[in-house]
Design an enzyme around this catalytic site. Structure first.
Site, PDB file in Angstrom:
ATOM      1  N   ARG A 234      -3.649 -10.793  -1.774  1.00 23.73           N
ATOM      2  CA  ARG A 234      -3.106  -9.440  -1.722  1.00 23.73           C
ATOM      3  C   ARG A 234      -3.454  -8.704  -3.013  1.00 23.73           C
ATOM      4  O   ARG A 234      -3.347  -9.258  -4.117  1.00 23.73           O
ATOM      5  CB  ARG A 234      -1.586  -9.466  -1.521  1.00 23.73           C
ATOM      6  N   ASP A 258     -11.447  -9.445  -2.443  1.00 23.00           N
ATOM      7  CA  ASP A 258     -11.469  -8.995  -1.052  1.00 23.00           C
ATOM      8  C   ASP A 258     -10.342  -8.000  -0.797  1.00 23.00           C
ATOM      9  O   ASP A 258     -10.213  -7.480   0.305  1.00 23.00           O
ATOM     10  CB  ASP A 258     -11.324 -10.199  -0.108  1.00 23.00           C
ATOM     11  N   GLU A 263      -5.475  -0.245  -1.700  1.00 21.01           N
ATOM     12  CA  GLU A 263      -6.520  -0.247  -0.675  1.00 21.01           C
ATOM     13  C   GLU A 263      -6.174   0.519   0.592  1.00 21.01           C
ATOM     14  O   GLU A 263      -7.063   0.912   1.357  1.00 21.01           O
ATOM     15  CB  GLU A 263      -6.867  -1.687  -0.279  1.00 21.01           C
TER      16      GLU A 263
END
Length: 342
Positions: A234, A258, A263
């Site tokens: 996260r 990632d 985001e």
């Protein structure tokens, strides 16, 4: 069961449509995320299906409850976007605890190798007919130390790959599994030891109120020089500004990410025409030793199949009043959020 699936992408529709009929679930797909502004779209449905960046706070829960929503179906493992405590006795919450641990473990090692062997830079050079090896000196992973924070199913698959490469593995978990430690050949240590001794630190833990920004200026200062930080968990686990500063100073060699703490306004969307307004994200993307994906680590055929099937089975169990193996709820006696995977 009438289900509205928020933040729907073409691949969600493809895989849910494969199986929804046999589960007798009527699905309407909505490309908007679930928020207070969009929750009115759930009126008339029995359940909502959401993903990692949907927002289900107290106000949204009250509205969903008012509309008669009985079930929140998380098609992901993390549930930090849902106020689980407030949902108790109003709406049942279920999730997909492990859709493809291998997919995330495999992409994690791929990102690390891309950094340590400068694979992205090499590809760009040869595509431009530049076959010089200048600037491509990397380093071996063999015999280096990886510190893993969180030892769930994804981390376990990751450890198997690391062991095959010949890396030393340290791990930290709030709930150590010493049988697992013996089986996989890693060593549980405290966080300070992880920071002090690891060449690579990889995050595989859920986001909680206690560990937000656990990678910050202070924790980075305890790390080895030229450490690599990997995050497929996260985004809020990392203080991005502190990470950027550490990469620019050379303290951190690079980062394989990632996820990103802000985001939700960008990831899963094509912003190539509109651009982005997030200056911190722009700076992160500008750094040579940063690999940033848009939350794609899970994205394999196997994972999408499991997400659809487990989600639909969760709905089936709920409709049949069966025990919900994947329910997430607040336990008053323990005063904590409980998921049955533990």
């Amino acid at each position: 069961m009438k289900l509205i699936l928020f933040d729907a992408k073409p691949y969600d529709k493809e895989y849910f449509d494969m199986y929804s009929r046999e589960y007798n679930v009527d699905i309407v797909y909505e490309d908007k995320k679930l928020t207070f502004e969009t929750c009115h779209l759930a009126n008339g449905f029995d359940a909502v299906c959401i993903f990692v960046n949907d927002v289900v706070d107290k106000e949204v829960i009250d509205k969903l409850h008012e509309f008669g929503i009985k079930l929140i179906v998380l098609r992901c493992a993390g549930y930090n976007g849902v106020d689980i405590k407030y949902a108790k006795n109003k709406i049942t919450v279920v999730r997909v605890p492990a859709y493809s641990p291998n997919s995330i473990a495999e992409i994690s090692i791929g990102m690390i190798l891309t950094l340590t062997r400068k694979i992205n830079k090499a590809i760009n050079k040869t595509k431009n007919y530049n076959f010089s090896l200048e600037g491509l000196v990397g380093f071996d992973l063999f015999n280096r130390t990886v510190g893993i924070i969180g030892t769930g199913k994804i981390a376990q698959e990751f450890m198997k790959i690391l062991s095959g490469i010949g890396m030393k593995i340290l791990a930290y978990d709030l709930y150590p599994n010493y049988e697992l430690e013996s089986k996989l050949g890693f060593k549980y240590v405290d966080l300070d030891t992880i920071y002090k001794e690891s060449d690579i630190i990889s995050l595989h833990c859920p986001l909680t109120s206690d560990n937000a920004h656990m990678i910050n200026k202070d924790s980075i200062s305890k790390m080895k020089d030229r450490v690599i930080i990997v995050n497929t968990a996260r985004g809020m686990l990392i203080d991005t500004k502190a990470l950027i500063d550490a990469i620019k100073s050379g303290k951190v060699y690079g980062a394989a990410l990632d996820v990103y703490e802000n985001e939700k306004n960008y990831f899963f969307n094509d912003c190539s025409e509109t651009g982005i307004d997030d200056e911190m994200l722009k700076e992160l993307l500008s750094l040579e030793n940063v690999i940033l994906f848009s939350h794609q680590a899970y994205l394999t055929e196997e994972a999408l199949t499991n997400i659809a099937l487990v989600s639909l089975n969760n709905i089936k169990s709920f409709c049949n009043n069966e025990f919900l193996n994947n329910e997430v709820f607040y336990d008053e006696l323990q005063d904590k959020i409980v998921d049955f995977r533990k």
